[in-house]
Design an enzyme around this catalytic site. Structure first.
Site, PDB file in Angstrom:
ATOM      1  N   ASN A   9      41.724 -65.161 117.084  1.00  0.00           N
ATOM      2  CA  ASN A   9      40.776 -66.087 116.457  1.00  0.00           C
ATOM      3  C   ASN A   9      40.762 -65.784 114.960  1.00  0.00           C
ATOM      4  OD1 ASN A   9      38.616 -67.572 115.581  1.00  0.00           O
ATOM      5  ND2 ASN A   9      37.057 -66.367 116.658  1.00  0.00           N
ATOM      6  N   LYS A  11      39.368 -67.380 112.641  1.00  0.00           N
ATOM      7  CA  LYS A  11      38.111 -67.804 111.989  1.00  0.00           C
ATOM      8  C   LYS A  11      38.415 -68.594 110.696  1.00  0.00           C
ATOM      9  CE  LYS A  11      35.879 -63.870 114.072  1.00  0.00           C
ATOM     10  NZ  LYS A  11      34.656 -63.127 114.230  1.00  0.00           N
ATOM     11  N   HIS A  95      31.898 -70.174 120.692  1.00  0.00           N
ATOM     12  CA  HIS A  95      31.923 -68.836 120.079  1.00  0.00           C
ATOM     13  C   HIS A  95      30.518 -68.505 119.586  1.00  0.00           C
ATOM     14  CE1 HIS A  95      32.812 -65.629 117.230  1.00  0.00           C
ATOM     15  NE2 HIS A  95      33.947 -65.453 117.884  1.00  0.00           N
ATOM     16  N   GLU A  97      29.478 -67.347 116.936  1.00  0.00           N
ATOM     17  CA  GLU A  97      29.196 -67.802 115.565  1.00  0.00           C
ATOM     18  C   GLU A  97      28.838 -69.285 115.563  1.00  0.00           C
ATOM     19  OE1 GLU A  97      32.830 -66.285 113.846  1.00  0.00           O
ATOM     20  OE2 GLU A  97      32.117 -64.254 114.239  1.00  0.00           O
ATOM     21  N   GLU A 167      32.166 -61.878 125.082  1.00  0.00           N
ATOM     22  CA  GLU A 167      32.115 -61.300 123.747  1.00  0.00           C
ATOM     23  C   GLU A 167      30.688 -60.851 123.441  1.00  0.00           C
ATOM     24  OE1 GLU A 167      35.556 -62.721 121.153  1.00  0.00           O
ATOM     25  OE2 GLU A 167      33.976 -64.188 120.914  1.00  0.00           O
ATOM     26  N   GLY A 173      33.087 -58.110 115.137  1.00  0.00           N
ATOM     27  CA  GLY A 173      33.229 -57.844 113.710  1.00  0.00           C
ATOM     28  C   GLY A 173      32.443 -56.648 113.231  1.00  0.00           C
ATOM     29  N   SER A 213      35.683 -56.436 118.538  1.00  0.00           N
ATOM     30  CA  SER A 213      36.314 -55.262 117.925  1.00  0.00           C
ATOM     31  C   SER A 213      37.409 -54.657 118.799  1.00  0.00           C
ATOM     32  CB  SER A 213      35.256 -54.219 117.543  1.00  0.00           C
ATOM     33  OG  SER A 213      34.370 -54.755 116.580  1.00  0.00           O
TER      34      SER A 213
HETATM   35  C1  PEP Z   1      35.801 -62.792 117.666  1.00  0.00           C
HETATM   36  O1  PEP Z   1      35.307 -63.272 116.661  1.00  0.00           O
HETATM   37  O2  PEP Z   1      36.066 -63.526 118.628  1.00  0.00           O
HETATM   38  C2  PEP Z   1      36.062 -61.357 117.679  1.00  0.00           C
HETATM   39  C3  PEP Z   1      36.243 -60.766 118.823  1.00  0.00           C
HETATM   40  O3  PEP Z   1      36.071 -60.721 116.466  1.00  0.00           O
HETATM   41  P1  PEP Z   1      36.427 -59.159 116.194  1.00  0.00           P
HETATM   42  O4  PEP Z   1      37.666 -58.838 116.985  1.00  0.00           O
HETATM   43  O5  PEP Z   1      36.643 -59.077 114.723  1.00  0.00           O
HETATM   44  O6  PEP Z   1      35.245 -58.379 116.672  1.00  0.00           O
END
Ligand code: PEP
Length: 251
Positions: A9, A11, A95, A97, A167, A173, A213
């Protein structure tokens, strides 16, 4: 046996030149044999240039969002048909976000999921609890509500094509990853809800990715859990080496 799926992803990152370099780097060093599906999800503006670059390779294409309508007066939105037009096969939906900053609800995610499936786009449907919810011991309650709402009435083909990404919002992040045991517990719980909603066969076949992460140094352990079928990768997907190391861990 479920095939693992690693999706990046990106973003709101990447202009076309950097995006092309990134996919060139990924394509050049894919593991051989490749025993996982590999998907990149760039922003809308570079979908076409990435699609051209990955044509004929094992790297597949996804978008990060879409509207549920086919066309019309929805300024700033993109339809499932438009995503198919630029060769997308996947789309990330719901997601955290999008849920937090753009007010997406389970009902909206469900409408999007059905519209995606109708256009043969595989939806990657994201669910996950916030830190406050985890600390209040509400993880399962929150995740169950999201799964039941976002994946309502998908139909047998829909269940077969859909992917769930668990998630935990507190891990996205932040550099703070769910432990393999924490993630496995929620993944097994999600699979039990799918079993209740869609039956044992579809639940056993459903791919459930972990996101939050995931990095080269924790991917192998997370991906070796029995109910973790892949990763949705944010930060580590922006560099070919770290993304490829996670792909390798899945193979
Ligand atoms: C995401 O935004 O879907 C995600 C998992 O981000 P990160 O790997 O940076 O935590």
């Amino acid at each position: 046996m479920r095939k693992k799926i690693i999706a990046g992803n990106w973003k709101m990152n990447m202009t076309s030149d950097v995006a092309r370099d990134l996919v060139d780097g990924i394509k050049a060093k894919l593991p051989n044999p490749l025993n996982a599906d590999v998907v990149v999800c760039p922003p809308f503006t570079v979908l076409k240039s990435v699609a051209d670059r990955i044509a004929g390779s094992a790297v597949d294409l996804g978008a990060q969002n879409m509207h549920w309508e086919k066309s019309g007066a929805y300024t700033g939105e993109v339809s499932p048909e438009m995503l198919r037009d630029v060769m997308c096969n996947y789309v990330i939906l719901g997601h955290s976000e999008r849920r937090a900053y753009f007010g997406e609800t389970d009902e909206m995610v469900n409408r999007k999921a059905k519209a995606a499936l109708a256009m043969n786009l595989k939806p990657i449907i994201c669910v996950g609890e916030t830190l406050e919810e985890r600390e209040a011991d509400k993880t399962k309650q929150v995740v169950e509500t999201q799964v039941r709402g976002s994946l309502a009435e998908l139909g047998a083909k829909g269940w077969a094509d859909a992917i769930i990404a668990y998630e935990p919002v507190w891990a996205i992040g932040t550099g703070r990853t769910a432990t393999p045991e924490q993630a496995q517990e929620v993944h097994a719980f999600i699979r039990s809800i799918v079993r209740d909603m869609a039956g044992a066969a579809l639940a056993d076949a459903m791919r459930i990715q972990y996101g939050g992460s995931m990095k080269p140094d924790n991917a192998k352990e997370l991906l070796s859990q029995p109910d973790i079928d892949g990763g949705l990768i944010g930060g580590a997907a922006l560099k070919a080496d770290s993304f490829l190391a996670i792909v390798q861990a899945a193979c």
